[in-house]
Scaffold this active site. Structure first.
Site, mmCIF file in Angstrom:
data_model
loop_
_atom_site.group_PDB
_atom_site.id
_atom_site.type_symbol
_atom_site.label_atom_id
_atom_site.label_comp_id
_atom_site.label_asym_id
_atom_site.label_seq_id
_atom_site.Cartn_x
_atom_site.Cartn_y
_atom_site.Cartn_z
ATOM 1 N N SER A 84 0.861 -1.189 0.000
ATOM 2 C CA SER A 84 0.000 0.000 0.000
ATOM 3 C C SER A 84 0.893 1.234 0.000
ATOM 4 O O SER A 84 2.083 1.149 0.351
ATOM 5 C CB SER A 84 -0.852 -0.007 1.273
ATOM 6 O OG SER A 84 -1.535 1.213 1.439
ATOM 7 N N TYR A 91 -1.702 -0.812 10.702
ATOM 8 C CA TYR A 91 -1.850 -1.157 9.279
ATOM 9 C C TYR A 91 -0.556 -0.820 8.532
ATOM 10 O O TYR A 91 -0.052 -1.631 7.751
ATOM 11 C CB TYR A 91 -3.047 -0.405 8.692
ATOM 12 C CG TYR A 91 -3.320 -0.703 7.234
ATOM 13 C CD1 TYR A 91 -3.773 -1.956 6.824
ATOM 14 C CD2 TYR A 91 -3.144 0.271 6.247
ATOM 15 C CE1 TYR A 91 -4.029 -2.234 5.481
ATOM 16 C CE2 TYR A 91 -3.404 0.011 4.903
ATOM 17 C CZ TYR A 91 -3.848 -1.242 4.528
ATOM 18 O OH TYR A 91 -4.100 -1.513 3.193
#
Ligand code: NDP
Length: 253
Positions: A149, A162
């Site tokens: 990501s 995350y």
């Protein structure tokens, strides 16, 4: 189904929705036989029906990424039923955001288990098959594509755990890339910006509101945009390795 990936077999994790579903469809369109994993078997069955209706080959494999035995069975069934494994797309993921102080360690554990440990275990189990695929026909190259990501490159307040998992994916991928290069097993990382999928749905109303404030006004990516990036990576000739691809919506800063 006819294309650059004819005769190859791909395994895509997290294919019951979003980026994984689009990626499996894209690789099948390029000629790969696709095995697809996730927990929601009904969604996988629907995807496989659509691939078969379009003339492709697809194998649904219900598996929870956090259970190593289920992951092993999925990889082994892929090789037993489709004959080989040329491409592994580690895509399954979970994103629960919010300040670290307000999080539960159980949420953190779930994200680490799925996003990082699950990806590492799947890779570990698949690696001997990928090395073997790279050593014989049809393309004499194999691929591991890990979906990280933008949060694996830039850390943001409100997403510490995350980001930690996605930074971990980048580190694991780069080290592995160096280890497998001589075998012609390429390791790539794809780092999407904001994509319009179900990923955000697991968050609290406060987080959803914050995400809408941040991304509501921009034209977000679609799953197909990332599937196209993965298709590009896997479709390169044997001597070309795309180590990393960061893909943002144009307006995401
Ligand atoms: P989705 O929520 O649509 O897809 C997530 C997939 O992961 C689903 O297929 C889900 O299947 C699977 N999954 C989740 N938990 C498990 C589990 N325990 N075992 C097996 N499969 C599991 O989101 P996206 O398509 O957006 O996410 C795909 C990847 O892209 C993730 O790694 C995410 O972090 C990454 N990403 C997404 C971005 C975005 O903005 N959407 C941005 C950057 C990266 P099921 O629930 O059926 O098990």
């Amino acid at each position: 189904m006819d294309g650059r990936l004819n005769g190859t077999v791909a395994l895509v994790t997290g294919a019951s929705s979003g980026i994984g579903e689009a990626t499996a469809t894209t690789l099948a369109r390029e000629g790969a036989a696709v095995a697809v994993t996730a927990r929601r078997g009904d969604r996988l069955a629907g995807l496989c029906d659509r691939v078969r209706d379009a003339g492709g080959t697809a194998l649904p494999l219900t598996a929870d990424m956090t259970d190593e035995a289920q992951v092993r069975e999925a990889v082994e069934r892929t090789v037993a039923e489709l004959g080989r494994l040329d491409t592994l797309v580690n895509n399954a993921g979970l994103m629960i955001l919010g300040p670290a102080a307000g999080a539960t360690t159980q949420e953190w554990r779930r994200m680490v288990d799925i996003n990082l440990t699950g990806l590492m275990n799947t890779t570990h189990i698949a690696l001997p098959h990928l090395v073997r695929a790279a050593a014989d026909s049809p393309r004499r190259v194999a691929d591991i594509v890990n979906v990280s990501s933008v949060a694996g490159r830039i850390a943001f307040a409100g997403s510490a755990a995350y980001c930690a998992t996605k930074y971990g994916v980048v580190a694991f991928s780069e080290a592995l890339r160096q280890e497998t290069a001589d075998h012609h097993v390429r390791v790539s990382v794809v780092e999407p910006g904001s994509v319009d999928t179900e990923l955000r749905d697991h968050n609290s109303p406060a987080v959803l509101e914050a995400l809408t404030r941040r991304f509501g006004g921009i034209d977000r990516l679609q799953s197909q945009d990332i599937a196209d990036a993965i298709g590009y990576i896997v479709g390169r000739p044997r001597h070309v390795a795309v180590a990393e691809m960061l893909v943002r919506p144009t307006q995401q800063v």
